[in-house]
Scaffold this active site. Structure first.
Site, PDB file in Angstrom:
ATOM      1  N   HIS A  64       0.865  -1.190   0.000  1.00 10.00           N
ATOM      2  CA  HIS A  64       0.000   0.000   0.000  1.00 10.00           C
ATOM      3  C   HIS A  64       0.899   1.237   0.000  1.00 10.00           C
ATOM      4  O   HIS A  64       1.571   1.508   0.991  1.00 10.00           O
ATOM      5  CB  HIS A  64      -0.920  -0.006   1.222  1.00 10.00           C
ATOM      6  N   LEU A  65       0.900   1.948  -1.125  1.00  5.04           N
ATOM      7  CA  LEU A  65       1.749   3.155  -1.225  1.00  5.04           C
ATOM      8  C   LEU A  65       0.966   4.413  -0.867  1.00  5.04           C
ATOM      9  O   LEU A  65       1.551   5.481  -0.704  1.00  5.04           O
ATOM     10  CB  LEU A  65       2.342   3.281  -2.635  1.00  5.04           C
ATOM     11  N   ASN A  96      -6.356   0.824  -3.192  1.00  2.00           N
ATOM     12  CA  ASN A  96      -7.292   1.444  -2.240  1.00  2.00           C
ATOM     13  C   ASN A  96      -6.798   2.821  -1.803  1.00  2.00           C
ATOM     14  O   ASN A  96      -6.592   3.109  -0.633  1.00  2.00           O
ATOM     15  CB  ASN A  96      -7.564   0.538  -1.030  1.00  2.00           C
ATOM     16  N   ASP A 154      -8.792  -4.990  -2.812  1.00  5.29           N
ATOM     17  CA  ASP A 154      -8.156  -5.288  -1.525  1.00  5.29           C
ATOM     18  C   ASP A 154      -8.605  -4.331  -0.420  1.00  5.29           C
ATOM     19  O   ASP A 154      -8.718  -3.128  -0.620  1.00  5.29           O
ATOM     20  CB  ASP A 154      -6.633  -5.227  -1.646  1.00  5.29           C
ATOM     21  N   HIS A 181      -8.920 -10.217  -1.772  1.00  2.00           N
ATOM     22  CA  HIS A 181      -8.867 -10.132  -0.306  1.00  2.00           C
ATOM     23  C   HIS A 181     -10.000 -11.038   0.181  1.00  2.00           C
ATOM     24  O   HIS A 181     -11.150 -10.809  -0.170  1.00  2.00           O
ATOM     25  CB  HIS A 181      -9.098  -8.666   0.076  1.00  2.00           C
ATOM     26  N   ASP A 307       2.042  -7.053   2.357  1.00  2.00           N
ATOM     27  CA  ASP A 307       0.836  -6.282   2.723  1.00  2.00           C
ATOM     28  C   ASP A 307       1.249  -5.062   3.554  1.00  2.00           C
ATOM     29  O   ASP A 307       0.604  -4.735   4.565  1.00  2.00           O
ATOM     30  CB  ASP A 307      -0.194  -7.142   3.465  1.00  2.00           C
ATOM     31  N   HIS A 311       0.241   3.422   8.390  1.00  2.00           N
ATOM     32  CA  HIS A 311      -0.725   4.377   8.957  1.00  2.00           C
ATOM     33  C   HIS A 311       0.064   5.369   9.813  1.00  2.00           C
ATOM     34  O   HIS A 311       1.185   5.076  10.246  1.00  2.00           O
ATOM     35  CB  HIS A 311      -1.760   3.652   9.815  1.00  2.00           C
ATOM     36  N   PHE A 325      -6.783  -1.142  10.475  1.00  2.00           N
ATOM     37  CA  PHE A 325      -5.994  -2.368  10.355  1.00  2.00           C
ATOM     38  C   PHE A 325      -4.714  -2.062   9.570  1.00  2.00           C
ATOM     39  O   PHE A 325      -4.759  -1.294   8.597  1.00  2.00           O
ATOM     40  CB  PHE A 325      -6.782  -3.426   9.574  1.00  2.00           C
TER      41      PHE A 325
HETATM   42  N1  LIG Z   1      -4.204  -5.300   5.589  1.00  2.00           N
HETATM   43  C1  LIG Z   1      -4.531  -4.333   6.407  1.00  2.00           C
HETATM   44  O1  LIG Z   1      -4.534  -4.577   7.623  1.00  2.00           O
HETATM   45  N2  LIG Z   1      -4.859  -3.114   5.969  1.00  2.00           N
HETATM   46  C2  LIG Z   1      -5.038  -2.708   4.596  1.00  2.00           C
HETATM   47  C3  LIG Z   1      -6.409  -2.966   4.078  1.00  2.00           C
HETATM   48  C4  LIG Z   1      -6.957  -4.287   4.417  1.00  2.00           C
HETATM   49  O2  LIG Z   1      -6.583  -5.268   3.756  1.00  2.00           O
HETATM   50  O3  LIG Z   1      -7.790  -4.372   5.313  1.00  2.00           O
HETATM   51  C5  LIG Z   1      -4.795  -1.215   4.452  1.00  2.00           C
HETATM   52  O4  LIG Z   1      -4.903  -0.715   3.335  1.00  2.00           O
HETATM   53  O5  LIG Z   1      -4.486  -0.573   5.463  1.00  2.00           O
END
Ligand SMILES: NC(=O)N[C@@H](CC(=O)O)C(=O)O
Length: 430
Positions: A64-65, A96, A154, A181, A307, A311, A325
């Site tokens: 996730h970039l 996403n 995802d 996912h 993955d 955050h 998450f």
């Molecule tokens: N894998 C994660 O815990 N988080 C992912 C999205 C997701 O798959 O719930 C995210 O984009 O933060």
């Protein structure tokens, strides 16, 4: 770009079956020579890799970039620098973002920023549905023309079997996989951690293994029906591994990935309400971990993917139930995985295969990654010391996401240099 000679290392290239003391010469961004005698004449910058492993650069199928839209969590520049520090030379960006990557304009935007700012190669995954809303299909044809490697919503599963069937039919026509996912939203709804004793003790709603297994089973049935390629993200349960193994033996075109955290951490890590251990799918039990390891060994699970879900500290600094998450995983992936090597559970060449040749096979040759060190291949190389110990200090991450449950942990195995297309994009100490 300088010519490089990587000298004295243990070369492990699972794609070509090489594991031994060999030198590599890099010229013009490509692997120019591999041997154990004199390299071709030339002016080289020499990297002494004595005591270290030299392998193809890692390929992350699931990163996730966050750009566009969530640049406070990560950007293409910071995420790819984190990738370089982790030994990754290719990352596959999840869609996403905001706006979501559901049409050609956003794919082109990300490509454009990556061209100017990325430290490593960025490939993209487009959405299955418009706005990830699960209602109607995104612009598959134009995103394929712009170079995406597959389609995924995802963060959520495709909610209806009907939409997924339609997505698979289109994706199959384009020769691309649906990247799913696996989480039944109605079973997982409100869940914070794995359903079981830890959830009960914490007084939090649980996400049962069945939430994953149910979608894996549905998706396999639809892949069988449509003949489409299906790639399953971050598999975390024993039941899912069994279903995938069976589907493969039935000839279904299914592949699967597992994360370093699901291979090494259990639900007990949530007992202190550490929101940095809150991840989707949730950390599960040792029984699940044992099945995931078995799956890697017998081929039920094809690849390892991070993955990487960065955050901000603010996002995670709240009640457990309110925290998003995700674990920031690019910079701890290798050290985490080598725990499994150092305790004898997995052989090092297998881990390298799952981070290189296997994801390259899933991506397919036309996207320019080979996951190997053949002469003429792009010079995507990682050099790491498998025995170097270090303490995880999220404050020193290149990623903006410092959300790791491993802060303060000692890991053994450290990337010392990463070379992408012949350029040194990370060197320890720099
Ligand atoms: N894998 C994660 O815990 N988080 C992912 C999205 C997701 O798959 O719930 C995210 O984009 O933060």
């Amino acid at each position: 770009m300088k010519n490089l000679l990587i000298h004295n290392g243990r070369l492990i290239d699972p794609a070509s079956g090489i594991d031994g003391q060999f030198d590599i010469a890099v010229a013009g961004g490509k692997i120019a020579w591999i041997g154990d005698n004199q390299p071709p004449a030339g002016d080289y910058e020499v990297i002494d890799a004595a005591g270290q492993v030299v392998a193809p650069g890692f390929i992350d199928l699931h990163t996730h970039l966050r750009q566009p839209g969530f640049e406070n969590k990560e950007t293409i520049a910071t995420g790819t620098r984190a990738a370089a520090r982790g030994g990754f030379t290719t990352v596959c960006a999840m869609p996403n973002t905001s706006p979501a990557v559901d049409n050609r304009t956003v794919v082109d935007y990300v490509n454009c920023v990556a061209f100017g700012e990325a430290a490593v190669r960025v490939l993209q995954i487009g959405c299955v549905s418009k706005g990830r809303k699960g209602e109607s299909l995104a612009e598959f044809g134009e995103m394929a023309a712009a170079g995406v490697i597959g389609f995924s919503d995802d963060g959520s599963s495709v909610p209806t079997s009907r939409l997924l069937k339609q997505a698979m039919e289109y994706a199959a026509g384009l020769g691309l996989p649906i990247i799913e996912h696996c989480e039944d939203a109605s079973l997982a709804d409100g869940g914070q951690v794995n359903e079981g004793i830890v959830a009960t003790r914490l007084g939090l709603a649980g996400i049962p293994n069945a939430a994953e297994d149910a979608i894996v089973a549905r998706d396999i049935a639809l892949a069988k029906l449509t003949g489409a390629r299906l790639h399953l993200c971050h598999i975390s349960t024993r039941g899912a591994v069994d279903l995938i193994r069976q589907a493969k033996s039935d000839g279904v075109k299914v592949t699967a990935e597992v994360t370093p955290h699901h291979l090494t951490l259990t639900e007990e890590l949530c007992l202190g309400y550490d929101t940095n251990a809150k991840v989707n799918p949730p950390l599960r039990t040792q029984t699940d971990i044992d099945a995931l390891i078995e799956g890697l060994l017998d081929g039920a699970i094809d690849a390892i993917a991070t993955d990487h879900a960065p955050h901000t500290a603010n996002d995670k600094c709240c009640e457990f139930a309110l925290a998003p998450f995700g674990i920031s995983g690019l910079e701890t992936a290798l050290g985490s995985l080598l725990r499994l090597v150092h305790c004898g559970k997995l052989p090092l060449p297998l881990i390298i295969e799952k981070l290189t040749a296997a994801p390259a096979r899933i991506i397919g040759k036309k996207h320019g990654v080979t996951g190997s060190l053949g002469v003429g291949d792009p010079a995507d190389i990682v050099i790491f010391d498998p025995d170097a110990e270090w303490t995880v200090d999220p404050g020193k991450f290149a990623s903006r996401g410092r959300n790791t449950p491993l802060a303060g942990e000692r890991l053994k195995g450290k990337v010392t240099a990463t070379i992408c297309r012949g350029n040194t994009v990370y060197r320890e100490g720099n």
